[in-house]
Design a protein around this motif. Structure first.
Motif, PDB file in Angstrom:
ATOM      1  N   VAL A   1      39.042  50.712  44.119  1.00 17.61           N
ATOM      2  CA  VAL A   1      38.022  49.452  43.889  1.00 17.61           C
ATOM      3  C   VAL A   1      38.789  48.400  43.320  1.00 17.61           C
ATOM      4  CG1 VAL A   1      36.026  48.788  42.751  1.00 17.61           C
ATOM      5  CG2 VAL A   1      36.088  50.903  43.765  1.00 17.61           C
ATOM      6  N   HIS A   2      39.614  48.451  42.291  1.00 20.95           N
ATOM      7  CA  HIS A   2      40.383  47.436  41.758  1.00 20.95           C
ATOM      8  C   HIS A   2      41.421  46.774  42.594  1.00 20.95           C
ATOM      9  CE1 HIS A   2      42.971  45.428  38.851  1.00 20.95           C
ATOM     10  NE2 HIS A   2      41.888  44.997  38.353  1.00 20.95           N
ATOM     11  N   ARG A   3      42.187  47.684  43.415  1.00 14.87           N
ATOM     12  CA  ARG A   3      43.149  47.131  44.219  1.00 14.87           C
ATOM     13  C   ARG A   3      42.727  46.322  45.421  1.00 14.87           C
ATOM     14  NH1 ARG A   3      47.015  51.408  46.890  1.00 14.87           N
ATOM     15  NH2 ARG A   3      44.914  51.889  47.800  1.00 14.87           N
ATOM     16  N   THR A   4      41.357  46.919  45.936  1.00 15.14           N
ATOM     17  CA  THR A   4      40.564  46.167  47.016  1.00 15.14           C
ATOM     18  C   THR A   4      40.227  44.924  46.598  1.00 15.14           C
ATOM     19  OG1 THR A   4      40.217  48.266  48.043  1.00 15.14           O
ATOM     20  CG2 THR A   4      38.821  46.593  48.962  1.00 15.14           C
ATOM     21  N   ALA A   5      39.481  44.847  45.544  1.00 12.38           N
ATOM     22  CA  ALA A   5      38.958  43.570  45.069  1.00 12.38           C
ATOM     23  C   ALA A   5      40.194  42.518  44.696  1.00 12.38           C
ATOM     24  CB  ALA A   5      38.228  43.802  43.823  1.00 12.38           C
TER      25      ALA A   5
ATOM     26  N   ARG B   1      38.885  35.911  50.150  1.00  5.85           N
ATOM     27  CA  ARG B   1      37.753  36.359  50.726  1.00  5.85           C
ATOM     28  C   ARG B   1      36.388  36.584  49.804  1.00  5.85           C
ATOM     29  NH1 ARG B   1      38.733  39.701  55.251  1.00  5.85           N
ATOM     30  NH2 ARG B   1      36.254  40.108  55.263  1.00  5.85           N
ATOM     31  N   ILE B   2      36.749  36.625  48.520  1.00  5.55           N
ATOM     32  CA  ILE B   2      35.878  36.627  47.366  1.00  5.55           C
ATOM     33  C   ILE B   2      36.170  35.202  46.621  1.00  5.55           C
ATOM     34  CG2 ILE B   2      34.897  37.684  45.169  1.00  5.55           C
ATOM     35  CD1 ILE B   2      35.721  40.387  46.439  1.00  5.55           C
TER      36      ILE B   2
ATOM     37  N   TRP C   1      33.297  43.153  36.410  1.00  7.11           N
ATOM     38  CA  TRP C   1      33.942  44.380  35.882  1.00  7.11           C
ATOM     39  C   TRP C   1      35.416  44.251  36.386  1.00  7.11           C
ATOM     40  CZ3 TRP C   1      35.900  45.938  40.621  1.00  7.11           C
ATOM     41  CH2 TRP C   1      35.286  45.461  41.797  1.00  7.11           C
ATOM     42  N   HIS C   2      35.966  43.414  37.115  1.00  9.69           N
ATOM     43  CA  HIS C   2      37.340  43.360  37.587  1.00  9.69           C
ATOM     44  C   HIS C   2      38.283  43.815  36.222  1.00  9.69           C
ATOM     45  CE1 HIS C   2      41.094  41.620  39.173  1.00  9.69           C
ATOM     46  NE2 HIS C   2      40.798  42.106  40.442  1.00  9.69           N
TER      47      HIS C   2
END
Length: 262
Positions: free
Chosen positions: A11-15, A23-24, A30-31
């Motif tokens: 999740v962290h790597r994707t974010a 893209r965000i 929570w990052h």
């Protein structure tokens, strides 16, 4: 996907990749937390404690409460029960249960009873006793092979009493120094308690005296006879002479009246 789902670990790597590619637009709350405290890497759960089925005779009906949760028992609970049974007033002392990061206990060295980051209380005695019994193998501190629970309890209590005595002396010295510089202290808890006890006792004495007076008055109101003990000696002789005329002589039949016994 396979047998295991690894997406929660990514999740962290994707974010981070989505933020880098814009893209965000906003960083998720929570990052930073996930980056500082990542999820656990262990994907296999440990085997839970199995229920122990008690042996039973075949001719007895199967009990309805067979699969109950196992009783959780810690060695410290037995030590706490013994200590606080001997020192019940230690439970009345205020305690601070707030911790800094939840791992404060790992930084305590129970080779000594007094710790720099916490006051000495009943729990300190328990942890000191546990150290004497089991030591700290991770720090290379091994227990005494001849140490028993009774010896560990006596040694921990002795150290605890010494700390309490030192604290009492420090309080007395501080009070004497304050009095010497003009400080004024009010009544102590012992003096306040004695005054309250004396007040209740005086109220009880007044109530008891009033009850005695009321009981005497009730007995006097119910009594209708003549109290011979209250008559003086001349009055008793005069009453006897007055009754001689109505008392029949010896051998004479009584025609009325009542016998008189002075």
């Amino acid at each position: 996907m396979g047998r295991y789902d690894f997406r929660p670990l990514r999740v962290h790597r994707t974010a981070s990749q989505l933020l880098a590619a814009e893209r965000i637009k906003h960083v998720p709350p929570w990052h930073d937390v996930i980056g500082t405290i990542p999820p656990a890497q262990t994907l296999v759960r440990s085997q839970p404690l199995q229920h122990q089925e008690k042996p039973r005779r075949p001719n007895i009906k199967k009990p309805s409460k067979l699969f109950q949760p196992q009783r959780i028992v810690y060695e410290e609970d037995t030590l706490r029960k013994e200590f606080f049974a001997d020192h019940p007033w230690e439970l009345a002392r205020p305690r601070v249960i707030l911790e800094n990061d939840g791992r404060d206990a790992e930084r305590n060295d129970w080779s000594l009873l007094s710790q720099p980051n916490r006051p000495v209380d009943g729990e300190s005695v328990i942890q000191r006793q546990m150290f004497l019994l089991h030591g700290n193998p991770e720090a290379g501190q091994m227990p005494d092979p001849d140490m028993t629970p009774a010896k560990a309890y006596d040694q921990a209590r002795k150290e605890f009493y010494e700390v309490r005595l030192q604290q009492d002396v420090e309080r007395r010295v501080a009070k004497e120094e304050a009095l010497a510089t003009g400080a004024y202290f009010g009544k102590t808890t012992l003096q306040v308690g004695m005054e309250l006890e004396d007040k209740i006792f005086e109220e009880w004495k007044a109530w008891a005296a009033n009850e005695v007076i009321q009981q005497d008055q009730q007995r006097a109101a119910m009594y209708t006879g003549v109290d011979s003990q209250t008559l003086a000696e001349p009055e008793l002789d005069a009453a006897a002479e007055e009754l001689e005329t109505v008392i029949p002589a010896q051998g004479q039949e009584a025609l009325g009246g009542a016998a008189f016994r002075p």
